[in-house]
Design an enzyme around this catalytic site. Sequence first.
Site, PDB file in Angstrom:
ATOM      1  CB  SER A   1      -0.897   0.008   1.233  1.00  0.00           C
ATOM      2  OG  SER A   1      -1.504   1.276   1.385  1.00  0.00           O
TER       3      SER A   1
ATOM      4  CE1 TYR B   1      -4.973  -1.592   4.629  1.00  0.00           C
ATOM      5  CE2 TYR B   1      -4.015   0.504   3.950  1.00  0.00           C
ATOM      6  CZ  TYR B   1      -4.513  -0.747   3.632  1.00  0.00           C
ATOM      7  OH  TYR B   1      -4.545  -1.146   2.318  1.00  0.00           O
TER       8      TYR B   1
HETATM    9  C1  UD1 Z   1      -5.488   4.576   2.022  1.00  0.00           C
HETATM   10  C2  UD1 Z   1      -4.198   4.297   1.279  1.00  0.00           C
HETATM   11  C3  UD1 Z   1      -4.424   3.286   0.189  1.00  0.00           C
HETATM   12  C4  UD1 Z   1      -5.149   2.083   0.744  1.00  0.00           C
HETATM   13  C5  UD1 Z   1      -6.460   2.512   1.366  1.00  0.00           C
HETATM   14  C6  UD1 Z   1      -7.250   1.379   1.971  1.00  0.00           C
HETATM   15  C7  UD1 Z   1      -2.955   6.401   1.373  1.00  0.00           C
HETATM   16  C8  UD1 Z   1      -2.397   7.526   0.597  1.00  0.00           C
HETATM   17  N1  UD1 Z   1      -3.687   5.535   0.676  1.00  0.00           N
HETATM   18  O1  UD1 Z   1      -6.323   5.205   1.219  1.00  0.00           O
HETATM   19  O2  UD1 Z   1      -3.176   2.865  -0.333  1.00  0.00           O
HETATM   20  O3  UD1 Z   1      -5.377   1.137  -0.237  1.00  0.00           O
HETATM   21  O4  UD1 Z   1      -6.159   3.388   2.420  1.00  0.00           O
HETATM   22  O5  UD1 Z   1      -8.464   1.886   2.415  1.00  0.00           O
HETATM   23  O6  UD1 Z   1      -2.736   6.281   2.549  1.00  0.00           O
HETATM   24  N2  UD1 Z   1     -12.630  10.852   2.033  1.00  0.00           N
HETATM   25  C9  UD1 Z   1     -13.592  11.813   1.982  1.00  0.00           C
HETATM   26  N3  UD1 Z   1     -14.906  11.437   2.081  1.00  0.00           N
HETATM   27  C10 UD1 Z   1     -15.285  10.134   2.245  1.00  0.00           C
HETATM   28  C11 UD1 Z   1     -14.266   9.149   2.301  1.00  0.00           C
HETATM   29  C12 UD1 Z   1     -12.941   9.545   2.189  1.00  0.00           C
HETATM   30  O7  UD1 Z   1     -13.314  13.010   1.853  1.00  0.00           O
HETATM   31  O8  UD1 Z   1     -16.488   9.870   2.336  1.00  0.00           O
HETATM   32  C13 UD1 Z   1     -11.220  11.251   1.877  1.00  0.00           C
HETATM   33  C14 UD1 Z   1     -10.283  10.700   2.929  1.00  0.00           C
HETATM   34  O9  UD1 Z   1     -10.239  11.517   4.061  1.00  0.00           O
HETATM   35  C15 UD1 Z   1      -8.971  10.672   2.140  1.00  0.00           C
HETATM   36  C16 UD1 Z   1      -9.412  10.399   0.702  1.00  0.00           C
HETATM   37  O10 UD1 Z   1     -10.795  10.712   0.655  1.00  0.00           O
HETATM   38  O11 UD1 Z   1      -8.334  11.913   2.196  1.00  0.00           O
HETATM   39  C17 UD1 Z   1      -9.253   8.961   0.273  1.00  0.00           C
HETATM   40  O12 UD1 Z   1      -9.825   8.122   1.272  1.00  0.00           O
HETATM   41  P1  UD1 Z   1      -9.958   6.540   1.064  1.00  0.00           P
HETATM   42  O13 UD1 Z   1     -10.632   6.257  -0.217  1.00  0.00           O
HETATM   43  O14 UD1 Z   1     -10.553   5.986   2.319  1.00  0.00           O
HETATM   44  O15 UD1 Z   1      -8.478   6.043   0.897  1.00  0.00           O
HETATM   45  P2  UD1 Z   1      -7.115   6.482   1.650  1.00  0.00           P
HETATM   46  O16 UD1 Z   1      -7.350   6.561   3.115  1.00  0.00           O
HETATM   47  O17 UD1 Z   1      -6.425   7.572   0.949  1.00  0.00           O
END
Ligand code: UD1
Length: 314
Positions: free
Chosen positions: A118, A142
């Site tokens: 990841s 994670y």
């Molecule tokens: C992270 C990891 C990724 C991993 C994944 C597993 C990083 C850069 N990436 O993804 O490699 O596979 O976890 O889950 O660390 N968000 C919103 N609204 C929502 C949901 C999310 O604004 O309803 C935002 C989050 O705060 C984040 C972004 O969208 O900033 C992406 O979130 P998400 O899709 O959960 O993945 P990551 O946490 O980036």
Amino acid sequence: MSLYLVTGGAGFIGSHLAEALVGRGERVRVVDSLVTGHRRNLAHLQGVDFIEGDLADIDIARRAVDGVDVVLHQAAIPSVPRSIQDPLTSHRANVDASLNVLMAARDAGVKRLVYAGSSSAYGNTPTLPKVETMPAAPLSPYALQKFVAEQYCQLFTRLYGLETVAIRYFNVFGPRQDPSSPYSGVISLFIRALHEGHQPTIYGDGEQTRDFTYVTNVVDGVLRACAAPTANGEVINVATGGRISLNHLFRSVRDLMGATVEPLHAAPRPGDVCDSQADIRKATELLGYQPTVSFEAGLAKTIEWYRAAQPVVA
Ligand code: UD1
């Protein structure tokens, strides 16, 4: 014909790998606990041998790898916030189970194991894009767990000669990504909310960026890693190589769906990385990898799939 084991093969990425392998005429076995995966993700595939079980049980891991040539280890509880809520459960799924799979693969004489690493391992290291030589800086259980299992892969290569390749995924999206949990990937959550006429939530100011990667690109990278001779023992980014802000993502999804709602805003999520973008030169050099589906094209395909799979009830 080789026998491939896809752990977590009833999940989002795992089911795409299983589908690609079946399409190539390979023999495929899937092991999945069905905690986050679904049998329906494999329903369209013929001839897949399915084992339901938890790889944190070493006996399940040994049964799963029996007679297998290549392991694609995808099984995980893939969520940053869920790991913060419940580190023990995600440690068991992401680390204990991975060690079992490695032990079982070593003992069964598996030729190669390709591990789903990841991008979260990079944390908030200030330089972009992220290069594999950068030190890890995990910000969540994670991220740490994914990094630990990656290190275990490399140790197994050095200590026991088991061929391993760790592919670091960057925010993968596409058809079959499950939007049904608050921990789901952001693209699936945005599409579902707009499809149902709700307001999606943006955590923080929405200026955080991600290298959103369409699943076909990841499948291509992983399948290349199964065979590439110089990839043994390596950690390799597989991504698009771009950087999209959450605000940009929201507008793109809204435009493509013809929606008009505004997002809700909420506090930033603990453990959230600010910016993530992959350097993909190593994947190009070692795997001959190049992304073939852009963010925009992938987003359009994903929206099309959600609309067909979950029509709005009139
Ligand atoms: C992270 C990891 C990724 C991993 C994944 C597993 C990083 C850069 N990436 O993804 O490699 O596979 O976890 O889950 O660390 N968000 C919103 N609204 C929502 C949901 C999310 O604004 O309803 C935002 C989050 O705060 C984040 C972004 O969208 O900033 C992406 O979130 P998400 O899709 O959960 O993945 P990551 O946490 O980036």
